[in-house]
Motif scaffolding. Sequence first.
Motif, short mmCIF file in Angstrom:
data_model
loop_
_atom_site.label_atom_id
_atom_site.label_comp_id
_atom_site.label_asym_id
_atom_site.label_seq_id
_atom_site.Cartn_x
_atom_site.Cartn_y
_atom_site.Cartn_z
N PHE A 1 3.66 6.25 9.14
CA PHE A 1 3.75 4.86 8.70
C PHE A 1 4.76 4.10 9.55
O PHE A 1 4.55 2.93 9.87
CB PHE A 1 4.11 4.79 7.22
CG PHE A 1 3.91 3.43 6.65
CD1 PHE A 1 2.64 2.94 6.45
CD2 PHE A 1 5.00 2.63 6.33
CE1 PHE A 1 2.44 1.67 5.94
CE2 PHE A 1 4.81 1.37 5.82
CZ PHE A 1 3.53 0.88 5.62
N ILE B 1 -3.90 -6.08 3.86
CA ILE B 1 -2.66 -5.53 3.31
C ILE B 1 -2.93 -4.16 2.71
O ILE B 1 -2.21 -3.19 2.98
CB ILE B 1 -2.08 -6.48 2.22
CG1 ILE B 1 -1.58 -7.77 2.87
CG2 ILE B 1 -0.97 -5.79 1.44
CD1 ILE B 1 -1.16 -8.84 1.89
N MET C 1 4.77 5.60 -1.47
CA MET C 1 3.62 4.70 -1.64
C MET C 1 4.09 3.30 -1.95
O MET C 1 3.57 2.30 -1.45
CB MET C 1 2.75 5.19 -2.81
CG MET C 1 1.81 6.31 -2.45
SD MET C 1 1.28 7.19 -3.93
CE MET C 1 0.39 5.92 -4.80
N ARG C 2 5.09 3.23 -2.80
CA ARG C 2 5.62 1.95 -3.23
C ARG C 2 6.13 1.16 -2.03
O ARG C 2 5.82 -0.01 -1.85
CB ARG C 2 6.76 2.25 -4.22
CG ARG C 2 7.29 1.08 -4.96
CD ARG C 2 8.52 1.54 -5.71
NE ARG C 2 9.40 0.40 -5.87
CZ ARG C 2 9.53 -0.26 -7.01
NH1 ARG C 2 8.91 0.14 -8.07
NH2 ARG C 2 10.31 -1.30 -7.06
N TYR D 1 3.61 5.34 -8.89
CA TYR D 1 3.56 5.57 -7.46
C TYR D 1 4.71 6.49 -7.04
O TYR D 1 5.76 6.49 -7.67
CB TYR D 1 3.74 4.24 -6.69
CG TYR D 1 2.52 3.36 -6.59
CD1 TYR D 1 1.56 3.34 -7.58
CD2 TYR D 1 2.36 2.52 -5.50
CE1 TYR D 1 0.46 2.50 -7.49
CE2 TYR D 1 1.27 1.68 -5.39
CZ TYR D 1 0.32 1.67 -6.39
OH TYR D 1 -0.74 0.83 -6.28
N VAL E 1 1.16 -7.06 -5.29
CA VAL E 1 0.89 -7.66 -3.98
C VAL E 1 0.93 -9.19 -4.11
O VAL E 1 1.56 -9.87 -3.31
CB VAL E 1 -0.48 -7.20 -3.43
CG1 VAL E 1 -0.89 -8.05 -2.24
CG2 VAL E 1 -0.42 -5.74 -3.04
N GLY F 1 8.95 4.66 4.92
CA GLY F 1 7.76 5.52 4.87
C GLY F 1 7.89 6.75 5.74
O GLY F 1 8.95 7.03 6.30
N SER G 1 -1.59 -0.46 3.99
CA SER G 1 -0.69 0.34 3.17
C SER G 1 -1.24 1.74 2.93
O SER G 1 -0.49 2.68 2.71
CB SER G 1 -0.46 -0.34 1.83
OG SER G 1 -1.65 -0.27 1.06
N ARG H 1 5.42 1.63 1.06
CA ARG H 1 4.35 1.30 2.01
C ARG H 1 3.61 0.05 1.58
O ARG H 1 3.30 -0.82 2.40
CB ARG H 1 3.40 2.49 2.15
CG ARG H 1 3.85 3.43 3.22
CD ARG H 1 3.33 4.81 3.02
NE ARG H 1 1.88 4.86 2.95
CZ ARG H 1 1.20 5.99 2.77
NH1 ARG H 1 1.85 7.11 2.65
NH2 ARG H 1 -0.10 5.96 2.70
N LEU H 2 3.34 -0.03 0.30
CA LEU H 2 2.64 -1.22 -0.18
C LEU H 2 3.52 -2.46 0.01
O LEU H 2 3.06 -3.50 0.49
CB LEU H 2 2.28 -1.06 -1.66
CG LEU H 2 1.42 -2.17 -2.23
CD1 LEU H 2 0.07 -2.21 -1.52
CD2 LEU H 2 1.19 -1.98 -3.73
N SER I 1 3.67 -3.48 3.56
CA SER I 1 2.42 -4.06 4.04
C SER I 1 2.32 -5.53 3.67
O SER I 1 1.84 -6.35 4.45
CB SER I 1 1.23 -3.32 3.43
OG SER I 1 1.34 -1.96 3.73
N CYS J 1 4.31 0.66 11.56
CA CYS J 1 5.19 -0.51 11.41
C CYS J 1 5.68 -1.00 12.76
O CYS J 1 5.68 -2.21 13.02
CB CYS J 1 6.41 -0.16 10.56
SG CYS J 1 6.00 0.28 8.88
#
Lengths: 278, 461
Positions: B203, B152, B173-174, B169, B131, B199, B156, B176-177, B180, B207
């Motif tokens: 999600f 953030i 997930m990746r 991940y 991040v 996502g 996520s 999404r993070l 974010s 967004c």
Amino acid sequence: MNDPEIRVIKARSGWQIIDWKELREYKDLFYFLTLRDIKIQYKQTVFGFLWAIIQPLVLMVIFTFVLGKLAKAPTDELPSAIFHYTVLPAWTYFSNALNQSGQSLVASANMITKVYFPRLIVPMAPVLAKLIDMVIAYVILIPFMFYYEIVPSASILMFPVLILLLIITAAGAGMWLTALAVKYRDVKYIIGFTLQALMWITPVTVPVSTIQDKFGETWRLVYGIYPMGGIIESIRASLVGAAIPWDLLGISAATSIIMFVTGMYYFKRTERVFADVA
Amino acid sequence: MSDFAIKVENLSKRYRIGAKEEQHDTLSGAMAAWLKAPFSNFRRIKKLTDFKGKNDDEHTLWALKDVSLEIKQGEVIGVIGRNGAGKSTLLKILSRITDPTDGQVQVRGRVASLLEVGTGFHNELTGRENVYLNGTILGMTRDEVNKKFDEIVEFSGVARFLDTPVKFYSSGMRVRLAFSVAAHLEPEILLVDEVLAVGDLNFQQKCLAHMKKLTESGMTIMLVSHNMMAIQSSCERVYLMNNGEVAASGKPLPVIERYREVLAEEIDGAPSHAGSIKADNTDSGVSILNFEMFGEEGVPKRDFRFGERVKIRFELFSKERIENPYINFGIVRGDRVIITNFSNYYDNFRVDYIEGKCVLEGWLPPLRLVPNYYEIHVVIWPWGGAHKGGDVTHAVPLAHKTYDNFRVSGTGLNSADGVYQLPATKWEFHRDGETITFTDIKDDNIFDVFDDHDKELGGGI
């Protein structure tokens, strides 16, 4: 509302000035990229940061045996282990930093083509990240110094300055090479091969005094043009309490700084095409 | 003084594309070329960035030609156009990734560009570390990331795995993070290239809602997308790019309509064969040729009514005899959603082998695709190929060709109705012991239904 300044984007050509203000704005990125390089370097290894001392230590053992015991190479009256180990961390640093820095732009191609940030950060981050290894390796020198009863003199005050010169040399060469490597991928092979060869002409193995003995004073100074010649020799001198070879160091420092400044400007000059050829 | 955020004047960008590699038939020819290679390679690589001398030759490509546009502060602008129209090049110049060849841009305010989510993400670093790294790469300072960090992470939804290396991940997930982090940038000007649809569905909703919030916050946004729904709903003004030039600009609807015309012209220009836009793995000796789609009249076309019965036909050419191939063709929407796959394998139709020229014809059920533009992917797999070991991503098809754009039109259906409208086969309604059964369902045409509704509504008011 405040009226932010207008930035003009247009075709650039020729030499560029360096935008120090922008570099400052991106100092956090510089920090995190350096941190990344430090953190990932020994991830999923068994020995972790022990690797930082394994490389110079093994080289020291080999040099002490082959050069010291077998070849009886001169060591300026120093114990062979001290002669080699006082400079091996510095050489290992230079070699690793240059290797990574020289390939940094190609390795970050995915970043360079997707987002803007001052490109100069890319070759600089590994140059700083590799310092950690050198610091760790130099800590190991302390017990050696006690064992051989070597006492540094006031010349040890030059040590930090010499390390700074070492960083400048690695960064200068790194910027030149990585800017060339984006376009000419041959550089990758040149770096590995040249670094191996260079080690043998750097006073990591034999002292500069041998050059003087064989070829005379003039050639000794000519040798100083190779920046690592004067810097490595002076690092050893500063640690073992010998006199710093100022003339040699002066020439080496000059080449090093010239290489750094020209490297930076060459990098800036070619920067505009990085994203197109990376 | 005008209140522009971005002012582009006569912008052009030329790329030099790598020259063709030479081919040699004889050993001595190849040897000689090998020895001479360093010199010719050097010249070739040097020329990649050298535009002096001869101006235009076969190895240069104008990605942008004399583009001028102006974006006011706070405007949300869409940029649309075909692949290779110059949209991404424009964004890359605006975000200073690459230099223009000619012309200039004036930008007022801090720019952040989002050409990809997760730029600079490193697998070995933890979510938290990424991040910070990704945030600063995108132009935030450490303090700014600090301030936004909780937001953030919350956005996520991967808080639990924050101190796990990203390599563990899931890809969802990746992404999404990564998204974010990007979503929490606060530049004055945001340049976005086709990264909104990431996502899972939940999600994506998040967004889009976030995007909506940004557009209302007064940020100047430039959005490049193939997703006409996103463009239409969030942009105030749209530019249509074609062959490196601005072909149209203005309110979203007319420009999108103009874009459809551009696409349709192209379709009409090549009525019988769909244009192949991408072909993979040509060295397997299998090729796919002359893909055609037929409507109910039996003539090749690429513009269909909703519910029309479509026949597809293509030729296969195989140098060698290949036993039991899987022959697949899928329908894919512009935003990469694979709508369905037709396959001899799924239908238990065994083609014992292919060799030389073969032709495959397939009669599809009524095409109840919601009106839009679609691509066709034709893929030939070796026996067991796509399913061997259960890992489809590592299987290599014998041939894969993508065909751009056929269109389905008609009916008042839109994206809100999904991608595919399916009729039920039977309805029953129960009330007070009484049952109403309905089976008279038209499976190929719902125009009549819409017409009837319109009449009733019109008559009632």
